[in-house]
Scaffold this motif. Structure first.
Motif, PDB file in Angstrom:
ATOM      1  N   LEU A  91      -6.503 -11.119  -4.549  1.00 62.90           N
ATOM      2  CA  LEU A  91      -5.863 -10.472  -5.638  1.00 62.90           C
ATOM      3  C   LEU A  91      -4.307 -10.410  -5.567  1.00 62.90           C
ATOM      4  N   LYS A  92      -3.893  -9.983  -6.696  1.00 69.38           N
ATOM      5  CA  LYS A  92      -2.447 -10.182  -7.083  1.00 69.38           C
ATOM      6  C   LYS A  92      -1.985  -8.768  -7.714  1.00 69.38           C
ATOM      7  N   LEU A  93      -0.824  -8.278  -7.431  1.00 69.47           N
ATOM      8  CA  LEU A  93      -0.296  -7.124  -8.264  1.00 69.47           C
ATOM      9  C   LEU A  93       0.376  -7.690  -9.536  1.00 69.47           C
ATOM     10  N   VAL A  94      -0.176  -7.012 -10.606  1.00 65.37           N
ATOM     11  CA  VAL A  94       0.469  -7.111 -11.818  1.00 65.37           C
ATOM     12  C   VAL A  94       1.222  -5.940 -12.448  1.00 65.37           C
ATOM     13  N   GLY A  95       1.065  -4.815 -11.766  1.00 72.01           N
ATOM     14  CA  GLY A  95       1.921  -3.672 -12.031  1.00 72.01           C
ATOM     15  C   GLY A  95       1.596  -2.382 -11.440  1.00 72.01           C
ATOM     16  N   ARG A  96       2.419  -1.457 -11.485  1.00 69.57           N
ATOM     17  CA  ARG A  96       2.250  -0.366 -10.750  1.00 69.57           C
ATOM     18  C   ARG A  96       2.655   1.028 -11.512  1.00 69.57           C
ATOM     19  N   GLU A  97       1.958   2.104 -11.720  1.00 69.17           N
ATOM     20  CA  GLU A  97       2.296   3.167 -12.220  1.00 69.17           C
ATOM     21  C   GLU A  97       2.292   4.406 -11.289  1.00 69.17           C
ATOM     22  N   ASP A  98       3.444   5.081 -11.067  1.00 71.16           N
ATOM     23  CA  ASP A  98       3.637   6.057  -9.971  1.00 71.16           C
ATOM     24  C   ASP A  98       3.921   7.653 -10.710  1.00 71.16           C
ATOM     25  N   ILE A  99       3.395   8.514  -9.927  1.00 66.63           N
ATOM     26  CA  ILE A  99       3.484   9.935 -10.069  1.00 66.63           C
ATOM     27  C   ILE A  99       3.731  10.849  -9.134  1.00 66.63           C
ATOM     28  N   LYS A 100       4.304  11.820  -9.140  1.00 64.51           N
ATOM     29  CA  LYS A 100       4.587  12.770  -8.075  1.00 64.51           C
ATOM     30  C   LYS A 100       3.601  13.952  -8.065  1.00 64.51           C
TER      31      LYS A 100
ATOM     32  N   ALA B 138       6.343  17.845   5.527  1.00 63.53           N
ATOM     33  CA  ALA B 138       7.429  16.612   5.568  1.00 63.53           C
ATOM     34  C   ALA B 138       6.555  15.200   4.700  1.00 63.53           C
ATOM     35  N   ALA B 139       5.355  15.095   4.965  1.00 70.30           N
ATOM     36  CA  ALA B 139       4.699  14.134   4.404  1.00 70.30           C
ATOM     37  C   ALA B 139       4.377  14.331   2.914  1.00 70.30           C
ATOM     38  N   ARG B 140       3.960  15.604   2.779  1.00 71.52           N
ATOM     39  CA  ARG B 140       3.598  16.040   1.293  1.00 71.52           C
ATOM     40  C   ARG B 140       4.530  15.799   0.216  1.00 71.52           C
ATOM     41  N   ALA B 141       5.938  16.150   1.005  1.00 66.96           N
ATOM     42  CA  ALA B 141       7.059  16.281   0.035  1.00 66.96           C
ATOM     43  C   ALA B 141       7.413  14.854  -0.409  1.00 66.96           C
ATOM     44  N   LYS B 142       7.198  13.652   0.270  1.00 62.26           N
ATOM     45  CA  LYS B 142       7.287  12.451  -0.317  1.00 62.26           C
ATOM     46  C   LYS B 142       6.352  11.794  -0.694  1.00 62.26           C
ATOM     47  N   GLU B 143       5.044  12.344  -0.891  1.00 61.42           N
ATOM     48  CA  GLU B 143       3.805  11.576  -1.196  1.00 61.42           C
ATOM     49  C   GLU B 143       4.161  11.287  -2.800  1.00 61.42           C
ATOM     50  N   VAL B 144       3.610  10.149  -3.203  1.00 62.76           N
ATOM     51  CA  VAL B 144       3.509   9.460  -4.475  1.00 62.76           C
ATOM     52  C   VAL B 144       2.038   8.836  -4.837  1.00 62.76           C
ATOM     53  N   THR B 145       1.512   9.267  -5.950  1.00 62.43           N
ATOM     54  CA  THR B 145       0.296   8.792  -5.931  1.00 62.43           C
ATOM     55  C   THR B 145       0.351   7.330  -6.991  1.00 62.43           C
ATOM     56  N   SER B 146      -0.175   6.317  -6.804  1.00 66.95           N
ATOM     57  CA  SER B 146       0.090   5.220  -7.574  1.00 66.95           C
ATOM     58  C   SER B 146      -1.101   4.546  -8.212  1.00 66.95           C
ATOM     59  N   LEU B 147      -1.226   3.974  -9.393  1.00 67.90           N
ATOM     60  CA  LEU B 147      -2.042   3.161  -9.862  1.00 67.90           C
ATOM     61  C   LEU B 147      -1.756   1.704  -9.687  1.00 67.90           C
ATOM     62  N   TRP B 148      -2.325   0.923  -9.081  1.00 61.38           N
ATOM     63  CA  TRP B 148      -2.142  -0.456  -8.578  1.00 61.38           C
ATOM     64  C   TRP B 148      -3.013  -1.358  -9.595  1.00 61.38           C
ATOM     65  N   ARG B 149      -2.184  -2.029 -10.488  1.00 62.46           N
ATOM     66  CA  ARG B 149      -2.997  -2.973 -11.381  1.00 62.46           C
ATOM     67  C   ARG B 149      -3.102  -4.307 -10.716  1.00 62.46           C
ATOM     68  N   LEU B 150      -4.367  -4.658 -10.553  1.00 64.77           N
ATOM     69  CA  LEU B 150      -4.575  -5.837  -9.802  1.00 64.77           C
ATOM     70  C   LEU B 150      -5.437  -6.772 -10.535  1.00 64.77           C
ATOM     71  N   GLN B 151      -5.408  -8.087 -10.311  1.00 64.23           N
ATOM     72  CA  GLN B 151      -6.202  -9.095 -11.128  1.00 64.23           C
ATOM     73  C   GLN B 151      -6.377 -10.091  -9.833  1.00 64.23           C
ATOM     74  N   ALA B 152      -7.601 -10.992 -10.160  1.00 62.47           N
ATOM     75  CA  ALA B 152      -8.057 -11.862  -9.203  1.00 62.47           C
ATOM     76  C   ALA B 152      -6.899 -13.109  -9.370  1.00 62.47           C
ATOM     77  N   ARG B 153      -6.558 -13.718  -8.412  1.00 54.86           N
ATOM     78  CA  ARG B 153      -5.487 -15.177  -8.266  1.00 54.86           C
ATOM     79  C   ARG B 153      -6.294 -16.354  -8.901  1.00 54.86           C
TER      80      ARG B 153
END
Length: 374
Positions: A335-344, A359-374
């Motif tokens: 797979l290859k990464l073609v984009g990513r959306e982040d949100i706190k 300390a971990a929760r304060a840094k947390e980011v949730t991401s939507l990784w957009r993937l495609q087949a190579r």
């Protein structure tokens, strides 16, 4: 999920064997003593710590107060000092396990019709039937802590969880992960769709992400799950919202048959061993679901299609997974990464400085990784 074990109760006319209920798959206690309103919290706490369960035969509301008093005693135990976030996580899990073991020692009897034969007991027949199934006529015993969880889950099921992007409510069933953390829902609602023709929703749970896709106009959606409770929950939610014509709910371990131009998955975010079957919604041992999704994605994507992986980096901050290992797993899956959306995150624990994992929760980011087949 309920165990089919039995528990032996000490009765005046001799031992009595009844059904033991535990959605957490906890084995029945080996030692049981009768408790009533005369038992002090200190004595109850001492017996529970020693492994003796307390079958309550007094007033139900007094049993609740006893459990609350025991909870306060558990919480007085000092936290172990940790030298890393990973160690803090392990200590936190150990403390949670010990807490569950001790507080699970207060037991409540259930009659064969799910009534509680105690003074001032609440009506729990509907809540029990939703979790345990239809009445069988067998008397049983359950921990008060689990029973209160059933009652709370029943109220959440009736009330539902407000999902702003749907302008509607999702009604979670007992044991199905509730979409109370709305940031991952917002990611799916705002990320540009590669298609409106077809999508797969892998591990649908309550059906919330399938509903978001349907509301956004995706014409055909196949939502999968392997848990019968999740399948029933998703089917009920999608039908109530009027999306059952667009969404087909099927039982599958990850992928359905065929390919789709959009395949989404929100796997459990923490690669750790669950302490009970219910925790599989949160913990993904050995990253089984994450790696299963990545390794099977290319074979289920239509040419040029996208796979959306929704994942928090909480595990990375805990030292349970590295960003490098995630990127390597994506690459090794073809797979290859073609984009990513982040949100706190917006949940209360992210700002609670008293949380042991703050300390971990304060840094947390949730991401939507957009993937495609190579």
């Amino acid at each position: 999920m309920t165990t089919s074990a039995t528990i032996t109760l000490p009765e005046d006319d001799g031992p009595r064997v009844v059904l033991w209920r535990s959605e957490a798959a906890v084995p029945p206690p080996k030692r049981v003593t009768i408790a009533d309103d005369r038992l002090t919290a200190d004595a109850a706490y001492r017996l529970a710590c020693e492994g003796t369960a307390l079958l309550y035969r007094g007033d139900f509301q007094n049993a609740r107060q006893l459990l609350q008093a025991m909870t306060r005693r558990v919480e007085r135990n000092p936290r172990k000092a940790a030298t890393s976030l990973k160690e803090a996580f392990n200590f936190h899990r150990q403390a949670q396990s010990q807490r569950a073991r001790v507080l699970g020692m207060v037991l409540i009897p259930l009659e064969g019709d799910y009534t509680i034969p105690l003074r001032r007991a609440p009506e729990v027949r509907e809540a029990c039937a939703e979790t345990y199934g239809a009445v069988t006529g067998e008397a049983s015993v359950v921990s008060l802590r689990e029973l209160l969880g059933l009652i709370g889950a029943h109220e959440w099921r009736k009330k539902g969880v407000e999902i702003p992007v749907l302008a509607d409510r999702i009604h979670p069933h007992y044991g199905v992960f509730s979409p109370v953390r709305g940031e991952y829902v917002d990611l799916v609602a705002r990320t540009p769709l590669p298609t409106l023709e077809k999508a797969f929703d892998i591990g649908t749970g309550t059906g919330v992400l399938a509903a978001v896709l349907a509301k956004r106009g995706v014409k055909k959606i196949v939502a999968t799950d392997s848990d019968p409770r999740a399948l029933a929950c998703a089917t009920e939610n999608l039908k109530r919202m009027g999306y059952d014509a667009q969404v087909k709910v099927v039982q599958a371990d990850l992928f359905p048959e065929g390919r789709a131009p959009l395949v989404i998955c929100n796997p459990p975010w923490v690669p750790a061993r669950p302490a009970s079957p219910i925790e599989y919604a949160v913990f993904d041992p050995d990253s089984r679901m994450l790696l299963g999704f990545l390794n099977g994605l290319a074979a289920h994507l239509s040419p040029g299609g996208e796979g959306w992986l929704i994942l928090s980096d909480f595990a990375e901050h805990l030292g349970l997974r590295t960003r490098e290992s995630l990127l390597a797993a994506i690459d090794q899956a073809g797979l290859k990464l073609v984009g990513r959306e982040d949100i706190k995150p917006r949940h209360p624990k992210s700002t609670d400085a008293n949380d042991p994992l703050h300390a971990a929760r304060a840094k947390e980011v949730t991401s939507l990784w957009r993937l495609q087949a190579r």
